[in-house]
Design a protein around this motif. Structure first.
Motif, short mmCIF file in Angstrom:
data_model
loop_
_atom_site.label_atom_id
_atom_site.label_comp_id
_atom_site.label_asym_id
_atom_site.label_seq_id
_atom_site.Cartn_x
_atom_site.Cartn_y
_atom_site.Cartn_z
N GLU A 103 17.93 44.39 -45.48
CA GLU A 103 17.02 43.25 -45.41
C GLU A 103 15.71 43.55 -44.69
O GLU A 103 14.77 42.78 -44.76
N VAL A 104 15.64 44.68 -44.00
CA VAL A 104 14.49 44.99 -43.16
C VAL A 104 13.19 45.04 -43.96
O VAL A 104 12.17 44.49 -43.56
N LYS A 105 13.23 45.68 -45.12
CA LYS A 105 12.03 45.79 -45.95
C LYS A 105 11.53 44.40 -46.36
O LYS A 105 10.34 44.13 -46.33
N GLU A 106 12.44 43.54 -46.76
CA GLU A 106 12.06 42.17 -47.14
C GLU A 106 11.55 41.37 -45.94
O GLU A 106 10.66 40.55 -46.07
N TRP A 107 12.10 41.64 -44.77
CA TRP A 107 11.64 40.95 -43.56
C TRP A 107 10.21 41.36 -43.24
O TRP A 107 9.38 40.53 -42.90
N ILE A 108 9.91 42.64 -43.37
CA ILE A 108 8.54 43.11 -43.13
C ILE A 108 7.59 42.44 -44.11
O ILE A 108 6.50 42.01 -43.74
N ARG A 109 8.00 42.34 -45.37
CA ARG A 109 7.19 41.66 -46.38
C ARG A 109 6.97 40.21 -45.99
O ARG A 109 5.86 39.69 -46.08
N SER A 110 8.00 39.55 -45.55
CA SER A 110 7.90 38.16 -45.13
C SER A 110 6.90 38.00 -43.99
O SER A 110 6.05 37.10 -44.01
N LEU A 111 6.99 38.88 -43.00
CA LEU A 111 6.06 38.82 -41.87
C LEU A 111 4.62 39.04 -42.34
O LEU A 111 3.70 38.33 -41.92
N THR A 112 4.43 40.01 -43.22
CA THR A 112 3.09 40.32 -43.73
C THR A 112 2.49 39.12 -44.45
O THR A 112 1.34 38.74 -44.22
N LEU A 113 3.27 38.50 -45.33
CA LEU A 113 2.79 37.36 -46.08
C LEU A 113 2.51 36.15 -45.18
O LEU A 113 1.66 35.32 -45.50
N ARG A 114 3.19 36.09 -44.05
CA ARG A 114 2.98 34.98 -43.11
C ARG A 114 1.87 35.29 -42.10
O ARG A 114 1.56 34.46 -41.27
N GLY A 115 1.28 36.49 -42.17
CA GLY A 115 0.19 36.85 -41.27
C GLY A 115 0.65 37.22 -39.87
O GLY A 115 -0.07 37.02 -38.90
N ILE A 116 1.85 37.77 -39.78
CA ILE A 116 2.43 38.15 -38.49
C ILE A 116 2.52 39.67 -38.42
O ILE A 116 3.17 40.29 -39.26
N GLU A 117 1.87 40.26 -37.43
CA GLU A 117 1.95 41.71 -37.24
C GLU A 117 3.12 42.05 -36.34
O GLU A 117 3.41 41.32 -35.39
N LEU A 118 3.78 43.15 -36.65
CA LEU A 118 4.87 43.63 -35.79
C LEU A 118 4.29 44.14 -34.48
O LEU A 118 3.24 44.80 -34.47
N PRO A 119 4.95 43.87 -33.37
CA PRO A 119 4.50 44.45 -32.10
C PRO A 119 4.61 45.97 -32.14
O PRO A 119 5.54 46.52 -32.73
N ASP A 120 3.68 46.64 -31.51
CA ASP A 120 3.71 48.11 -31.47
C ASP A 120 5.02 48.62 -30.86
O ASP A 120 5.53 49.66 -31.28
N GLN A 121 5.57 47.88 -29.91
CA GLN A 121 6.79 48.30 -29.23
C GLN A 121 8.00 48.37 -30.18
O GLN A 121 8.99 49.02 -29.89
N VAL A 122 7.92 47.70 -31.33
CA VAL A 122 9.07 47.58 -32.23
C VAL A 122 8.89 48.40 -33.51
O VAL A 122 9.84 48.67 -34.22
N LYS A 123 7.68 48.84 -33.79
CA LYS A 123 7.38 49.49 -35.07
C LYS A 123 8.25 50.72 -35.34
O LYS A 123 8.72 50.90 -36.47
N ASP A 124 8.46 51.57 -34.36
CA ASP A 124 9.27 52.77 -34.58
C ASP A 124 10.70 52.41 -34.97
O ASP A 124 11.28 53.02 -35.87
N GLU A 125 11.25 51.41 -34.31
CA GLU A 125 12.62 50.99 -34.62
C GLU A 125 12.71 50.41 -36.02
O GLU A 125 13.66 50.68 -36.76
N VAL A 126 11.71 49.63 -36.40
CA VAL A 126 11.70 49.04 -37.74
C VAL A 126 11.62 50.14 -38.79
O VAL A 126 12.35 50.12 -39.79
N MET A 127 10.77 51.12 -38.58
CA MET A 127 10.63 52.20 -39.55
C MET A 127 11.89 53.04 -39.65
O MET A 127 12.27 53.46 -40.73
N MET A 128 12.57 53.26 -38.53
CA MET A 128 13.82 54.01 -38.57
C MET A 128 14.86 53.26 -39.40
O MET A 128 15.54 53.85 -40.22
N LEU A 129 14.97 51.96 -39.19
CA LEU A 129 15.96 51.17 -39.93
C LEU A 129 15.56 51.05 -41.40
O LEU A 129 16.41 51.02 -42.28
N ARG A 130 14.28 50.95 -41.65
CA ARG A 130 13.79 50.80 -43.03
C ARG A 130 14.02 52.07 -43.83
O ARG A 130 14.35 52.03 -45.00
N GLU A 131 13.84 53.23 -43.23
CA GLU A 131 13.91 54.50 -43.91
C GLU A 131 15.35 54.95 -44.16
O GLU A 131 15.63 55.61 -45.13
N SER A 132 16.25 54.62 -43.25
CA SER A 132 17.62 55.15 -43.41
C SER A 132 18.46 54.35 -44.34
O SER A 132 18.17 53.42 -44.92
#
Length: 132
Positions: A103-132
């Motif tokens: 669901e992570v990829k869809e969640w990122i899409r949802s945030l983008t469409l809602r105009g919400i940027e991910l905090p820098d502190q969380v981006k690495d974790e999101v990318m790790m979960l998205r890629e694996s």
């Protein structure tokens, strides 16, 4: 009277021919180089094929925004990714780790469409979960 019937039949025949011609010529106007992505192909996008990613982004842009029980994040609309404090970033982490990995990829899409940027502190974790 018979001439009227022949004229009516001829007129109907011409109308049918015009409709068929119109439908056939309309199909020729569709650009053959534009290929619509089906949702099953988007599941296989791995980031190596940019055309695949572009098609999936176009498809995603027309779908409704999906919420992941994260309506509280809407208060962060318009906030830049480098301006979150650690407590706000933890709010994103809590939501991130409550969802399934697929669901992570869809969640990122949802945030983008809602105009919400991910905090820098969380981006690495999101990318790790998205890629694996």
């Amino acid at each position: 009277m018979t001439i009227f019937i022949y004229l009516l039949i001829a007129l109907l025949f011409l109308g049918v021919l015009a409709a068929i011609f119109s439908l056939l010529s309309h199909n020729k106007d569709v650009r053959p180089d534009v290929i619509m992505a089906d949702s099953s192909s988007c599941a296989t996008c791995n980031g190596e094929n940019t055309k695949c990613e572009q098609e999936c982004m176009m498809e995603a842009a027309v779908k409704d925004i999906e919420y992941f029980d994260d309506e509280e994040l809407d208060c962060f609309q318009g906030k830049s990714s480098d301006s979150y404090d650690d407590e706000e970033a933890e709010t994103f982490r809590d939501i991130l780790y409550s969802m399934r990995q697929e669901e992570v990829k869809e969640w990122i899409r949802s945030l983008t469409l809602r105009g919400i940027e991910l905090p820098d502190q969380v981006k690495d974790e999101v990318m790790m979960l998205r890629e694996s």
